[in-house]
Structure formats: structure tokens, C-alpha cells
Enzyme design. Sequence first.
Site, PDB file in Angstrom:
ATOM      1  CG  ASN A 123      -1.725  -1.294   1.317  1.00  9.13           C
ATOM      2  OD1 ASN A 123      -1.526  -2.086   2.239  1.00  9.13           O
ATOM      3  ND2 ASN A 123      -2.575  -1.548   0.346  1.00  9.13           N
TER       4      ASN A 123
ATOM      5  CG  LEU B 199      -0.645   2.964  -3.662  1.00 12.71           C
ATOM      6  CD1 LEU B 199      -0.113   4.067  -2.768  1.00 12.71           C
ATOM      7  CD2 LEU B 199      -1.228   3.556  -4.925  1.00 12.71           C
TER       8      LEU B 199
ATOM      9  CB  VAL C 117       0.702   5.915   3.078  1.00 14.45           C
ATOM     10  CG1 VAL C 117       0.064   4.743   3.804  1.00 14.45           C
ATOM     11  CG2 VAL C 117       2.148   6.084   3.513  1.00 14.45           C
ATOM     12  CB  CYS C 118      -3.035   3.498  -0.644  1.00 17.06           C
ATOM     13  SG  CYS C 118      -4.778   3.261  -0.987  1.00 17.06           S
ATOM     14  CG  LEU C 119      -4.273   4.070   6.281  1.00 15.49           C
ATOM     15  CD1 LEU C 119      -4.340   2.550   6.325  1.00 15.49           C
ATOM     16  CD2 LEU C 119      -3.210   4.568   7.263  1.00 15.49           C
TER      17      LEU C 119
END
Lengths: 150, 154
Positions: B77, B120, B85-87
Site C-alpha cells: 500500500n 500501490l 501511503v494508501c490508507l
Amino acid sequence: MESTDRRNMRTQFQALFDTLRDPQSNSYLLELFASMIVSPELQEEWLNGGDSNKVKGCSQEFIDSLPRVPRSEIPLKESCPICYEKFGDDEYPLVAELPHCHHYFDVQCISLWLSKHATCPLCRDVVNQKTFDNIDLSKAELEEDWGMYS
Amino acid sequence: MNSRLLKEWTQLNKNGNKYYLCPIEENDMTHWQSEFEGPNNSPYRGHKFTLYLDIPSNYPMSPPKVRFKPYSMPHVNVDWKTGAVCLDILESMWSPIFNLQYVVESCLRLLTEPNGESPLNLELGILLRVSDHTGYNGLINYYLNHPHNSLSSK
Ligand SMILES: [Zn+2]
Ligand SMILES: [Zn+2]
């Protein structure tokens, strides 16, 4: 010639992307699909475009009509969950109560949040739904159940 | 709203500040960083990581922008190149009751609980999806021992 083709293809994909993007459904497959053919920058642009249409704040009218907590009932030692200031630290605290979940916030803090969103910061309850819808629905279901046994 | 950041800063110092979460420069509350070690129960153990947090002017109404140091975090991620950061809590699930420490803790939790649904890093995403744990841990290890190497296809 080649770049025109590519631009056409991009426009078509974007149209497809917008059509398929249903806010209710899990858009994972779509995003995976997009991630394989589209640059990350463009994906972000599309996704943010979709989000900005989806995120809706509450009307000013609704925000102004939020019930105020009477001064005598304000928990002065507790803090506003948004700014972390104690309600009692303000000489003239203005505290609002959200309609369904009864969570307390500074009027100023919750007004700012609700102008862009429609959920309670603490419990994510949707605050501006008409309560009547739910009541009518459950009543109708109840009557149906009763009908089964009568 | 900036007094919120001051309150967080005071609170962090009072509680020992275990993630070394602090403003990068003393007089600028808009750029923070955090340093921590990879969790023991993860392929990141034994390595140190730096997380950067850029605070928007309307914080906490909007979430901070969070990224690892570029080319330092091989994670499903995390964008290897930019460190982004993908959160979900940093996007649609953000709430103004969250604070910077919670954000750091959530990023740390991502190291032990990667989310295969929003990759990602596609290579790691595929290895995770087909449950190739040897390949997954091996690739992470390779990245960790070859930082600054733009191995990824992107
Ligand atoms: Zn407040
Ligand atoms: Zn609530």
C-alpha cells in the site's frame, strides 16, 4: 497520429470509468483495472473527481438548526472531540448535540465539519437523514410480520 | 485550529513520544516526521523507517498528507517511488477526532496487516493475492537491502 489515438483511448476509458463508478459498489475491480492501464497521477485525478461529487455537506439551514445543549447540562470537564479543548475552558461555551447519536461538540467545530460532510466524527452516523424514513419502514415491516401470524 | 497541533505536541511530550513524532523544524508546525523500527512480527523487523506528515491549513478538518521516505518502504500500500501511503483513514474515512499519533499508529499497523485490496505496489500486490509468502517476503527483503534501487516496473 499516435498521440491522438492515445488521447481518444484515454477519453473513452475515462468515460467508462465514470459510468462504472457506482458509489454503492466496491470499486476495487475498477481501480485495479485502471491501475493496470492508467498512470498513477491520472488515477488520482479521476478518483478525486469522483469523490468530490460524492462528498456532500449539510445545508447551512440544517447546521443552524442543530439543538444547543443548555448551559447547565454542558459537561464542563469533558473536551470537544474535534479541537480537544475542554468545554469549560470557554467562558461562554456553545455546544451542539447531534440529533440521532447525541454526541456533543463545540458549535463552531461541528459546523465546520458538517459544512463538508454529513457524518458524526465520532460514530459516522449520517446526521441529516430524515428520521421519519426509518420509523415508517420499521413500522411497515412490523405490520407485515403481524399480518403473517394473524 | 493550529492550537490543536500545539495540544498534540504537548501531549506527545508528556507521554514519552515513542514514535519520535515531531515537527521537522522547531517553528514550523506544518511539517512533521516520525521515526520507528519495523515491527517484530513483520518482514520489516530490524529496519528503521521515516514517515513524513504534511499538515494542511484546515487540519483536523482534512487529514495530513503522509508518505514514507521515497525508495525506502517496499509495501503493497505504499508507492515505492514517492513513498505515498494508501490508507482509508487518510482519505474518505478521515475524521477530525483523529490525531497525528493515531495516523502514525495506523501506518505502523499497515506493516503487519497489508491490505491486498488497494495495491500501490503491484508486484507485491500480486504476490500477496496469490499467497506466495516466500516470494512476498523475499521481494520485500530484496528491496530493503537495495534501497534507492528503482526496481519496480513503475
Ligand atoms: Zn471544538
Ligand atoms: Zn455520533
